[in-house]
Scaffold this active site. Structure first.
Site, short mmCIF file in Angstrom:
data_model
loop_
_atom_site.label_atom_id
_atom_site.label_comp_id
_atom_site.label_asym_id
_atom_site.label_seq_id
_atom_site.Cartn_x
_atom_site.Cartn_y
_atom_site.Cartn_z
N GLY A 1 -31.77 25.52 7.48
CA GLY A 1 -30.61 25.56 6.94
C GLY A 1 -30.30 25.41 5.38
O GLY A 1 -31.45 25.27 4.75
N ILE B 1 -30.96 19.16 2.34
CA ILE B 1 -29.76 18.00 2.11
C ILE B 1 -30.20 16.58 2.69
O ILE B 1 -29.55 15.93 2.04
CB ILE B 1 -28.45 18.40 2.31
CG1 ILE B 1 -28.07 18.65 3.62
CG2 ILE B 1 -27.99 19.65 1.80
CD1 ILE B 1 -26.57 18.45 4.02
N ASP B 2 -31.06 16.66 3.85
CA ASP B 2 -31.24 15.34 4.26
C ASP B 2 -32.47 14.71 3.62
O ASP B 2 -32.56 13.60 3.90
CB ASP B 2 -31.69 15.96 5.68
CG ASP B 2 -30.84 16.68 6.62
OD1 ASP B 2 -29.63 16.92 6.26
OD2 ASP B 2 -31.15 17.00 7.69
#
Ligand code: F6P
Length: 377
Positions: free
Chosen positions: A16, A138-139
């Protein structure tokens, strides 16, 4: 006199996307070209570009003006080298990848990615490629690094969303359930929940009891704060679900035959399917249990888009320039990790397959509890 051939490296972004990828490409590229005199190729759409020999030459001009741009100029995909979908069929493209790497005479391949990318990078390492990785997602759930590229930007976006949801929840005396990205780790939800002042924060690391969340909301209501903000991670699980997941995961791990393993996998897939829509169910249940009107706001891909924060640009530049230096020294098989104010190479083997979740004794969890945030337990 024979002139020395210019050395060449490749870069790809996989998984992602996240804000700061271009800053990382720029940092590796500019340092490799400017400081060490290398040629740099950028493969398109992750491992797919490497398998199909689809690349573009990166130079000072193409690397200019991208520091602040979101997304990735190279494109990305979730394609795996050993399971690649091409024209509707799945192929193991490892041999093609190795052949392309050799044909292009690459000294090393830089893979910028998260958990999945590290597993794929390890496979290619084992197939003989010189690999070096940078952590992005982003996690923030990549093992052995303090931070991942993109997390800080997403954190800012999610916290700002919670700020904005406050005034509308307050005006309508509603519960607003905001779903924040993160299937396996709650860094983004907990960070934004603390920074954005959520009243209830539900994360995958702490299975929740819906009655505890409802009680926290009712307590606020009794104190005439008749609105509440609930920040829920995509992967937050109720206690019952968490039990079922843990049992199926254990069955998969302990499976002795292929049949047993396939059965456990099918069970996990079923549980995953059942879990989808969890945020909507949660909101409906909270509405029923509290008597307050509830609304859902899925923050979704907005969290991954747009301009990277300065913190992410700085992180990407620190990791990317170090990466070029390590390649020049011939250090491969490592991820460039952020450690405090420093950067450190750590073995890809220790990163791949290891998720960084929030430890239950983490200070963020303690801080959230101390300001009265309900964590659903
Ligand atoms: O891994 C990053 C992430 O943004 C997760 O937070 C989210 O669950 C997932 O990717 C979404 O994946 P996709 O882009 O494949 O829909």
């Amino acid at each position: 006199m024979k002139s020395k051939q210019t050395q060449r490296i490749g870069i790809l972004t996989a998984g992602g996307d996240s804000p700061g990828l271009n800053a990382a490409i720029r940092a590796v590229g500019k340092a490799a070209i400017g400081t060490y005199g290398y040629d740099v190729l950028g493969f398109k759409d992750g491992f797919l570009g490497l398998a199909q020999n689809n690349y573009t030459a990166l130079n000072k001009a193409t690397l200019g003006g991208i520091l602040t741009v979101g997304g990735t100029i190279l494109g990305t995909s979730r394609d795996k080298p050993h399971k690649m979908q091409i024209d509707g069929k799945v192929y193991d493209m490892t041999d093609e990848i190795v052949a392309n790497y050799k044909k292009l005479k690459l000294k090393a391949l830089v893979c910028i990615g998260g958990g999945g990318t590290h597993k794929n990078a390890l496979r290619l390492m084992k197939a003989g490629l010189n690999i070096i990785t940078l952590p992005k997602t982003i996690d923030n759930d990549v093992a052995l690094t303090d931070a991942t590229i993109g997390f800080d930007t997403a954190l800012g976006i999610a916290a700002e969303a919670l700020d904005r949801l406050h005034s509308t929840a307050h005006s309508h005396h509603r519960i607003i359930v905001a779903e924040i990205m993160g299937h396996r780790a709650g860094w983004l939800t907990l960070g934004a929940g603390i920074g954005g002042g959520a009243d209830v924060v539900l994360i995958p690391e702490i299975p929740y009891d819906i009655d505890k969340a409802a009680e926290a909301i009712k307590r606020r209501d009794r104190k005439h704060a008749n609105f509440s903000i609930v920040a829920v991670a995509e992967g937050a699980l109720s206690k019952q679900y968490a039990k079922a997941f843990a049992a199926a995961t254990a069955r998969k791990k302990q499976a002795k035959t292929d049949e047993e393993r396939q059965m456990a996998k099918a069970e996990l897939r079923q549980l995953d399917a059942k879990h989808s829509g969890n945020t909507w169910r949660l909101a409906a249940e909270l509405e029923e249990k509290t008597g307050l009107e509830a609304r859902v706001s899925i923050l979704g891909y907005v969290q991954r888009g747009g301009t990277p924060s300065v913190t992410d640009r700085l992180l990407a530049t620190r990791l990317g320039t170090e990466c070029a230096g390590l390649i020049h020294q011939g250090v491969f098989g490592v991820m460039v990790a952020a450690r405090g104010n420093s950067v450190k190479p750590v073995p890809i083997e220790s990163v791949a397959g290891n998720l960084k979740t929030i430890p239950l004794e983490h200070q963020w969890i303690e801080s959230a509890r101390r300001v009265g945030t309900c964590l659903g337990d």
